[in-house]
Design a protein around this motif. Structure first.
Motif, short mmCIF file in Angstrom:
data_model
loop_
_atom_site.label_atom_id
_atom_site.label_comp_id
_atom_site.label_asym_id
_atom_site.label_seq_id
_atom_site.Cartn_x
_atom_site.Cartn_y
_atom_site.Cartn_z
N MET A 1 0.91 -1.15 -0.02
CA MET A 1 -0.06 -0.16 -0.04
C MET A 1 0.75 1.36 0.11
O MET A 1 0.61 2.13 -0.83
CB MET A 1 -0.84 0.04 1.32
N ALA A 2 1.94 0.97 0.64
CA ALA A 2 2.95 2.33 0.89
C ALA A 2 3.50 2.60 -0.55
O ALA A 2 3.53 3.92 -0.71
CB ALA A 2 4.13 2.03 1.84
N ALA A 3 3.90 1.48 -1.25
CA ALA A 3 4.52 1.96 -2.42
C ALA A 3 3.63 2.74 -3.40
O ALA A 3 4.06 3.43 -4.33
CB ALA A 3 5.11 0.46 -2.83
N LYS A 4 2.20 1.90 -3.42
CA LYS A 4 1.27 2.57 -4.38
C LYS A 4 0.96 3.98 -3.95
O LYS A 4 0.86 4.91 -4.88
CB LYS A 4 -0.01 1.65 -4.12
N ALA A 5 1.04 4.44 -2.73
CA ALA A 5 0.95 5.72 -2.25
C ALA A 5 2.22 6.62 -2.77
O ALA A 5 1.99 7.66 -2.99
CB ALA A 5 0.74 5.56 -0.85
N ALA A 6 3.25 6.16 -2.56
CA ALA A 6 4.43 6.70 -2.96
C ALA A 6 4.61 7.00 -4.41
O ALA A 6 4.81 8.10 -4.91
CB ALA A 6 5.66 5.67 -2.61
N MET A 7 4.26 6.07 -5.16
CA MET A 7 4.33 6.24 -6.77
C MET A 7 3.27 7.26 -7.16
O MET A 7 3.39 8.32 -8.05
CB MET A 7 3.65 4.96 -7.47
N ALA A 8 1.98 7.32 -6.45
CA ALA A 8 1.03 8.52 -6.85
C ALA A 8 1.56 9.73 -6.36
O ALA A 8 1.44 10.84 -6.97
CB ALA A 8 -0.32 8.16 -6.04
N ALA A 9 2.35 9.85 -5.17
CA ALA A 9 3.09 11.07 -4.76
C ALA A 9 4.06 11.44 -5.73
O ALA A 9 4.31 12.69 -5.84
CB ALA A 9 3.53 11.03 -3.34
N LEU A 10 4.96 10.75 -5.94
CA LEU A 10 6.00 10.90 -7.09
C LEU A 10 5.51 11.64 -8.36
O LEU A 10 5.93 12.63 -9.08
CB LEU A 10 6.80 9.71 -7.54
N GLU A 11 4.48 10.78 -8.86
CA GLU A 11 3.46 11.48 -9.97
C GLU A 11 3.23 12.84 -9.89
O GLU A 11 3.22 13.84 -10.69
CB GLU A 11 2.62 10.48 -10.50
N ASN A 12 2.44 13.01 -8.68
CA ASN A 12 1.78 14.23 -8.60
C ASN A 12 3.10 15.35 -8.17
O ASN A 12 2.85 16.62 -8.71
CB ASN A 12 1.12 14.34 -7.24
N ALA A 13 4.20 14.95 -7.70
CA ALA A 13 5.25 15.90 -7.60
C ALA A 13 5.92 16.01 -8.86
O ALA A 13 6.81 17.17 -9.10
CB ALA A 13 6.31 15.38 -6.68
#
Ligand code: ACO
Length: 339
Positions: free
Chosen positions: A68-80
């Motif tokens: 779950m953390a990795a999926k949230a992280a990928m979304a945050a990186l994309e957002n950034a």
């Protein structure tokens, strides 16, 4: 004669730290209050009136905290708008790591391909995300690192006693992430406040699974590996600690409650949030609330709410946002961010 000391980073000016991207992930499986009525002696009416929670997300066996953390992280990186290879440090706040070791942060690193990053986990229960945010802030302010991925992630369904109606109706699973970086002349974290009271550890804890009460069949039979909570005392402590943490960080920021555009509190119980809003003399509309859909996801809760506030335009550039949390330990923290 001694050789001159090397020039250290301490000579460099402090830097403002901005959240340049957010992301979150929750499992697809929805567990409703109606389903809980079939599992323990409870009712939708009791749960909604006492907590405000209507449903929560529950992770399947393959959906670990790091997943779950990795999926949230990928979304945050994309957002950034940045790549995983730009991350210097991954910090995961969790009380439900995939394993005791390696850290969940290391598992996340492997999953997202952040090959340059150093990784470690941090434990402050539901306050973990803001504790991690402050640690990250210090690393960036001191010029140690430039880009840090901060994650709050928990799979509380794995440590809930599903026969205990006092607790099993409250919690859910999920992860939220933020990418932190220095942004020249930009807005960012104005001030952060953290506190703890280890004398009240007993009111909210998991007695087993660690070295005090290791995993034995006897301890397992007594469900020592699940959450124990004194609900009434936790409620009282949460209201007091979150309010004083909010007051402390506002004072440090030179702001008043009415200067805040949005308050993002820990998502444990609607009544706790209402009590705080009342004491702050602020309308409930200023508070970001999603606990009705996700329940209490521990370290993930404020991070998921932050991501939702970001993606739904609840915070405009330049506005002041207050994040305030409370959790087992006891621990509490607050942060003022100029968005
Ligand atoms: N369904 C029906 N009845 C229930 C349930 C349930 N799910 N749970 C408890 N009850 C019963 C109790 O057994 C009790 O019955 P009794 O009077 O016959 O003994 C009765 O309801 C009242 O129980 P209280 O504990 O007095 O209920 P209260 O109004 O305090 O609400 C609650 C309980 C919701 C847990 C509240 O105390 C609370 O929200 N506390 C804070 C919890 C919290 O936020 N925890 C996490 C914060 S930190 C972190 O996130 C890790």
């Amino acid at each position: 004669m001694n050789a001159p000391l090397p020039r250290t980073r301490q000579h460099l000016p402090k830097r403002t730290v901005s959240i340049i991207g957010t992301g979150s992930h929750v499992p697809e499986r929805v567990l409703t209050n109606a389903e809980l009525e079939k599992m323990v002696e409870t009712s939708d009416e009791w749960i909604v009136t006492r907590t405000g929670i209507r449903e929560r997300r529950i992770a399947g066996p393959e959906e670990t905290t790091s997943e779950m953390a990795a999926k949230a992280a990928m979304a945050a990186l994309e957002n950034a708008g940045i790549g995983a290879e730009e991350i210097d440090l991954i910090l995961v706040a969790t009380v439900t790591p995939d394993m005791f070791f390696p850290s969940t942060a290391c598992f996340v690193q492997a999953k997202i391909g952040a090959t340059r990053a150093a990784c470690f986990d941090l434990s402050a229960a539901c306050s973990g995300f803001l504790y991690a945010l402050e640690v990250a802030q210090q690393f960036i302010t001191s010029h140690t690192y430039s880009t840090i991925l901060v994650i709050g992630a928990d799979k509380l369904s794995s440590i809930v006693d599903w026969k205990d109606r006092n607790t099993c109706v409250l919690f859910g699973d999920g992860a939220g992430a933020a990418v932190l970086r220095h942004r020249a002349g930009g807005h960012g974290v104005v001030a952060t406040h953290m506190g703890s009271n280890g004398n009240l550890a007993d009111i909210l804890h998991i007695p087993g699974g660690g070295c005090l009460n290791p995993v034995t069949s006897q301890n397992f039979d007594q469900r020592l590996n699940t959450i124990r909570m004194n609900g009434k005392e936790t409620y009282k402590q949460a209201v007091t600690a979150m309010l004083s943490a909010a007051q402390a960080v506002l004072e440090e920021s030179g702001l008043r409650f009415e200067d805040l555009a949005c308050i993002i509190p820990h998502q444990a119980n609607l009544r706790i949030i209402e009590a705080i809003a009342d004491r702050m003399k602020l309308p409930l509309e200023k508070f970001m609330i999603n606990l009705d859909r996700f329940g209490n996801t521990s370290a993930a809760a404020v991070a998921i709410a932050l991501d939702e506030a970001n993606r739904t335009g609840r915070m405009q550039v330049g506005e002041y946002v207050l994040l305030v949390v409370f959790g087992g330990g006891l621990t509490w923290a607050s942060s003022v961010i100029q968005w």
